[in-house]
Design a protein around this motif. Structure first.
Motif, short mmCIF file in Angstrom:
data_model
loop_
_atom_site.label_atom_id
_atom_site.label_comp_id
_atom_site.label_asym_id
_atom_site.label_seq_id
_atom_site.Cartn_x
_atom_site.Cartn_y
_atom_site.Cartn_z
N GLU A 17 1.22 -1.44 -0.14
CA GLU A 17 0.33 0.38 0.19
C GLU A 17 1.22 1.14 0.27
O GLU A 17 0.72 2.21 -0.76
N LEU A 18 1.83 1.50 0.81
CA LEU A 18 2.56 2.35 0.72
C LEU A 18 3.47 2.41 -0.49
O LEU A 18 3.40 3.60 -0.77
N SER A 19 4.03 0.92 -0.71
CA SER A 19 4.36 1.44 -2.87
C SER A 19 3.26 1.49 -3.87
O SER A 19 4.04 2.61 -4.40
N LYS A 20 1.99 1.79 -3.11
CA LYS A 20 0.97 2.25 -4.95
C LYS A 20 1.22 3.69 -4.12
O LYS A 20 1.16 4.75 -4.86
N TYR A 21 1.33 3.76 -2.89
CA TYR A 21 0.43 5.37 -2.29
C TYR A 21 1.92 6.41 -3.01
O TYR A 21 1.59 7.38 -3.62
N LEU A 22 3.14 5.61 -2.86
CA LEU A 22 4.39 6.64 -3.33
C LEU A 22 4.68 6.58 -4.74
O LEU A 22 5.27 7.59 -5.05
N ARG A 23 4.35 5.80 -5.00
CA ARG A 23 4.74 5.42 -6.94
C ARG A 23 3.59 6.42 -7.53
O ARG A 23 3.15 7.46 -8.27
N ASP A 24 2.15 6.82 -6.68
CA ASP A 24 1.46 7.44 -7.21
C ASP A 24 1.29 8.73 -7.24
O ASP A 24 1.41 9.68 -8.04
N TYR A 25 2.32 9.25 -6.12
CA TYR A 25 2.48 10.21 -5.85
C TYR A 25 4.02 10.79 -5.96
O TYR A 25 4.15 12.15 -7.18
N GLN A 34 11.61 13.19 -8.02
CA GLN A 34 10.23 12.03 -8.75
C GLN A 34 11.06 10.40 -9.16
O GLN A 34 10.33 9.42 -8.44
N LEU A 35 12.17 10.34 -9.67
CA LEU A 35 12.70 9.12 -9.60
C LEU A 35 13.29 8.48 -8.95
O LEU A 35 13.38 6.95 -7.46
N LEU A 36 13.87 9.23 -7.54
CA LEU A 36 13.99 8.94 -5.89
C LEU A 36 12.77 8.38 -5.07
O LEU A 36 12.74 7.55 -4.64
N TYR A 40 12.61 5.06 -4.63
CA TYR A 40 11.35 4.16 -2.95
C TYR A 40 11.16 3.37 -3.05
O TYR A 40 10.24 2.10 -1.91
N ALA A 41 9.48 3.70 -3.40
CA ALA A 41 8.32 2.49 -3.52
C ALA A 41 8.87 1.14 -4.18
O ALA A 41 8.13 0.11 -3.74
N LYS A 42 9.44 0.74 -5.32
CA LYS A 42 9.77 -0.24 -5.79
C LYS A 42 10.50 -0.94 -4.63
O LYS A 42 10.39 -1.91 -4.70
N ALA A 43 11.43 -0.54 -4.08
CA ALA A 43 12.30 -1.01 -2.69
C ALA A 43 11.48 -1.61 -2.43
O ALA A 43 11.93 -2.77 -1.11
N LEU A 44 10.38 -1.11 -1.76
CA LEU A 44 9.26 -1.45 -0.45
C LEU A 44 8.76 -3.20 -0.88
O LEU A 44 8.74 -3.21 -0.11
#
Length: 78
Positions: A17-25, A34-36, A40-44
């Motif tokens: 869920e955090l990954s989804k939120y961060l990717r959307d953000y 944006q890349l960073l 981080y979203a992918k790392a989660l």
């Protein structure tokens, strides 16, 4: 072979869920940030991927199912 590969709430759900939120953000901001945030979203997703691997599941298949479920329902299953 596996008897049941259904998706259930539990290990890795928060990280997905955090990954989804961060990717959307990350899609809403420009530049290197944006890349960073996307990285981080992918790392989660490493956490649920490792849980899948440890349980003997096909991690790619399960993570795709998890992403679909998280896209389908909002936070807290609403």
């Amino acid at each position: 072979s596996l008897q049941n590969d259904s998706v259930v709430a539990g290990g890795g759900a928060i990280e997905m869920e955090l990954s989804k939120y961060l990717r959307d953000y990350s899609r809403t901001i420009p530049g290197k940030q944006q890349l960073l945030i996307g990285a981080y979203a992918k790392a989660l997703e490493i956490i649920p991927r490792q849980l899948c691997d440890n349980a003997g599941f096909d991690a790619t298949n399960i993570l795709n199912k998890l992403r679909a479920k998280h896209a389908q329902v909002g936070p807290r299953g609403i």
